[in-house]
Design a protein around this motif. Structure first.
Motif, PDB file in Angstrom:
ATOM      1  N   GLN A 367       0.823  -1.203   0.000  1.00 50.16           N
ATOM      2  CA  GLN A 367       0.000   0.000   0.000  1.00 50.16           C
ATOM      3  C   GLN A 367       0.863   1.262   0.000  1.00 50.16           C
ATOM      4  N   LEU A 368       1.891   1.271   0.834  1.00 49.73           N
ATOM      5  CA  LEU A 368       2.772   2.432   0.905  1.00 49.73           C
ATOM      6  C   LEU A 368       3.533   2.622  -0.404  1.00 49.73           C
ATOM      7  N   ALA A 369       3.935   1.517  -1.026  1.00 52.29           N
ATOM      8  CA  ALA A 369       4.642   1.610  -2.298  1.00 52.29           C
ATOM      9  C   ALA A 369       3.742   2.141  -3.402  1.00 52.29           C
ATOM     10  N   ALA A 370       2.477   1.724  -3.391  1.00 50.06           N
ATOM     11  CA  ALA A 370       1.536   2.237  -4.386  1.00 50.06           C
ATOM     12  C   ALA A 370       1.396   3.745  -4.269  1.00 50.06           C
ATOM     13  N   TYR A 371       1.334   4.231  -3.048  1.00 49.74           N
ATOM     14  CA  TYR A 371       1.227   5.676  -2.826  1.00 49.74           C
ATOM     15  C   TYR A 371       2.495   6.388  -3.303  1.00 49.74           C
ATOM     16  N   ALA A 372       3.657   5.773  -3.053  1.00 48.18           N
ATOM     17  CA  ALA A 372       4.918   6.372  -3.498  1.00 48.18           C
ATOM     18  C   ALA A 372       4.976   6.460  -5.017  1.00 48.18           C
ATOM     19  N   ILE A 373       4.520   5.421  -5.705  1.00 49.91           N
ATOM     20  CA  ILE A 373       4.509   5.441  -7.169  1.00 49.91           C
ATOM     21  C   ILE A 373       3.578   6.532  -7.680  1.00 49.91           C
ATOM     22  N   SER A 374       2.377   6.593  -7.113  1.00 44.73           N
ATOM     23  CA  SER A 374       1.414   7.588  -7.574  1.00 44.73           C
ATOM     24  C   SER A 374       1.884   9.005  -7.290  1.00 44.73           C
ATOM     25  N   GLU A 448      -4.862  -1.801 -13.327  1.00 47.89           N
ATOM     26  CA  GLU A 448      -5.081  -1.114 -12.058  1.00 47.89           C
ATOM     27  C   GLU A 448      -3.778  -0.575 -11.495  1.00 47.89           C
ATOM     28  N   ILE A 449      -2.743  -1.410 -11.511  1.00 47.40           N
ATOM     29  CA  ILE A 449      -1.446  -0.987 -10.989  1.00 47.40           C
ATOM     30  C   ILE A 449      -0.773  -0.008 -11.955  1.00 47.40           C
ATOM     31  N   GLY A 450      -0.938  -0.231 -13.253  1.00 44.66           N
ATOM     32  CA  GLY A 450      -0.366   0.697 -14.221  1.00 44.66           C
ATOM     33  C   GLY A 450      -0.931   2.093 -14.092  1.00 44.66           C
ATOM     34  N   SER A 451      -2.184   2.201 -13.672  1.00 49.07           N
ATOM     35  CA  SER A 451      -2.798   3.523 -13.544  1.00 49.07           C
ATOM     36  C   SER A 451      -2.217   4.331 -12.394  1.00 49.07           C
ATOM     37  N   LEU A 452      -1.440   3.686 -11.507  1.00 51.58           N
ATOM     38  CA  LEU A 452      -0.778   4.422 -10.428  1.00 51.58           C
ATOM     39  C   LEU A 452       0.364   5.285 -10.951  1.00 51.58           C
ATOM     40  N   ASN A 453       0.955   4.879 -12.052  1.00 50.20           N
ATOM     41  CA  ASN A 453       2.145   5.532 -12.589  1.00 50.20           C
ATOM     42  C   ASN A 453       1.781   6.902 -13.160  1.00 50.20           C
TER      43      ASN A 453
END
Length: 461
Positions: A367-374, A448-453
């Motif tokens: 979760q924290l990594a997803a926020y860092a990417i976004s 879904e994960i690609g949209s974080l970028n």
């Protein structure tokens, strides 16, 4: 549930997970569909188990064993210990998916070698345990919202349907284990079928209860663990120790536990007891409202707030306090992302550094990594993700491993390491096929994960 940062759905958030039903206190899980033909890379699967030895003190294990063995999930006490006496035979009927055979053989081998249980596979109709693989629709027709469950004194779904409201299928009325049936979905992802297999076979053999205070166990309604842990194998080994037998009451078993544990788990003799307090029903109800079906978003957040209040009032500093913050973080992601991150940071802090919370920390790190990417911080994301790839693999959680790898791929590409990122993404797909099943589910997770970028988001404008 489709928000861009809600990319990871732990099993404890799935509809119908570990839900007590009627007088049998049957546990259930949700499922997903698998494509028979796929254009993706070949599915990967785990080979050599790497269970971690339990780190709990023997005095804590003895207390846990008694609470697991002499209560149902509903809290109803059980008067005696029940188990199979003598060799146990196990057969598979119905239409099992291709992944079930190898996963079942690996589990039976672990039960024999790690738990010391005399269990074997057979094709005979009179087997002690029958695993029937049927469709999710058939299972839910028998038990709404369920995707897998175990029942005593029957061998087929049709037999269960004709007896489900009788004493015959009541766990609380059971006085000996001789014949049971496990019903698994044959149209779920390989990981979901395997997770059901581990949980339901463990209940068929041993404890019928779940305890939130156990951090390193499938016997916990948070469903963080998806395969039997070293702790679980120890519990089952105690269950089938020659010093115990069917018909013993709680006091008789308690008298024998210290000697059993000293013999089979000498390392636990010198462990520091945690003596975690019992989990009050008010906290359990709040968590189940926050993460289970039936409540609207506002009600879920109110329930998560209540769980945090209870955890604080109880003075908890263990994984249950961390879990309360994690649940709140998940529920705040769509309305207040920064507050959600604050709760994830607190969750990581309370999960601490003990080996028995490593898998929990992997979920939070994702979760924290997803926020860092976004937020355009790829190096921070890589720092957060790297330690947890082996954790997901050790715990045989392909869905989590694939998710972590997909996040790592996005972080690498965002950092300009394009070729390396693409290679990691391709490598993740084999694990995703085992974890998520169908091609559409795998591709949805990629999107879904690609949209974080943020680079991808800018390109889409």
């Amino acid at each position: 549930m489709r928000q861009t940062r809600r990319f990871l759905l732990p099993l404890y958030l799935m509809l119908g997970a570990c839900m007590p039903v009627s007088h049998s206190d049957t546990a259930t899980r949700a499922a997903a569909v698998v494509d028979s033909a796929s254009s993706l890379p070949p599915m990967k699967s785990f080979s050599v188990p790497r269970p971690q030895q339990p780190v709990a003190a023997n005095s804590d294990i003895a207390r846990d064993f008694l609470d697991l063995a002499f209560s149902l999930e509903s809290g109803r006490p059980l008067p005696i210990l029940t188990r199979f006496e003598g060799p146990i035979s196990l057969r598979v009927t119905g239409a099992p998916p291709a992944s079930l055979g190898p996963d079942l053989k690996r589990l039976v081998h672990r039960l024999r070698t790690e738990a010391g249980i005399d269990i074997r596979l057979t094709a005979e109709a009179g087997a002690n345990i029958t695993i029937q693989a049927v469709t999710r629709a058939e299972i839910r027709n028998a038990l709404p919202q369920a995707a897998c469950f175990v029942v005593p004194n029957v061998s087929s779904l049709s037999e269960y349907k004709s007896s489900r409201r009788s004493r015959k299928t009541s766990w609380s009325q059971l006085r000996s284990r001789e014949r049971l049936a496990i019903f698994l979905p044959n149209d779920a992802s390989p990981q979901e079928v395997r997770d059901c297999l581990h949980e339901e076979l463990a209940q068929a053999l041993g404890p019928l209860n779940d305890l939130y205070r156990l951090p390193d166990s499938v016997f916990n309604d948070d469903n963080v663990h998806t395969v039997l842990t070293g702790y679980d194998m120890l519990i089952l080994r105690i269950y089938y120790d020659p010093s115990l037998r069917t018909g013993m009451n709680r006091a008789q078993v308690a008298d024998r536990l210290p000697a059993i544990l000293a013999r089979i788990n000498p390392a636990g003799q010198s462990g520091q007891p945690q003596r975690l307090s019992k989990t009050p029903r008010v906290w359990i109800d709040a968590v189940q409202t926050a993460l289970g079906p039936g409540a609207n978003p506002a009600q879920r957040r109110d329930a998560a707030t209540e769980a945090l209040k209870v955890a604080s009032a109880m003075g908890w500093r263990d994984h249950r306090r961390a879990f309360s913050h994690y649940a709140m973080g998940r529920l705040l992601q769509s309305v207040d992302p920064q507050a959600a991150q604050d709760h994830f940071v607190l969750a990581q802090r309370y999960f601490g550094s003990r080996p028995d919370t490593a898998l929990h920390r992997a979920y939070v790190a994702s979760q924290l990594a997803a926020y860092a990417i976004s937020s355009g911080r790829p190096e921070d994301a890589l720092y957060l993700l790297t330690p947890h790839l082996d954790t997901a693999a050790r715990h045989e959680n392909a869905a989590l491993l694939a998710t972590l790898m997909m996040l790592r791929a996005e972080a690498l590409e965002l950092a300009g390491r394009i070729t390396e990122g693409r290679k990691v993404r391709v490598d993740s797909l084999g694990w995703a096929r085992y974890g998520f099943g169908s091609d559409w589910a795998v591709r949805a997770k990629l999107r879904e994960i690609g949209s974080l970028n943020p680079a991808r988001r800018r390109g889409a404008l």
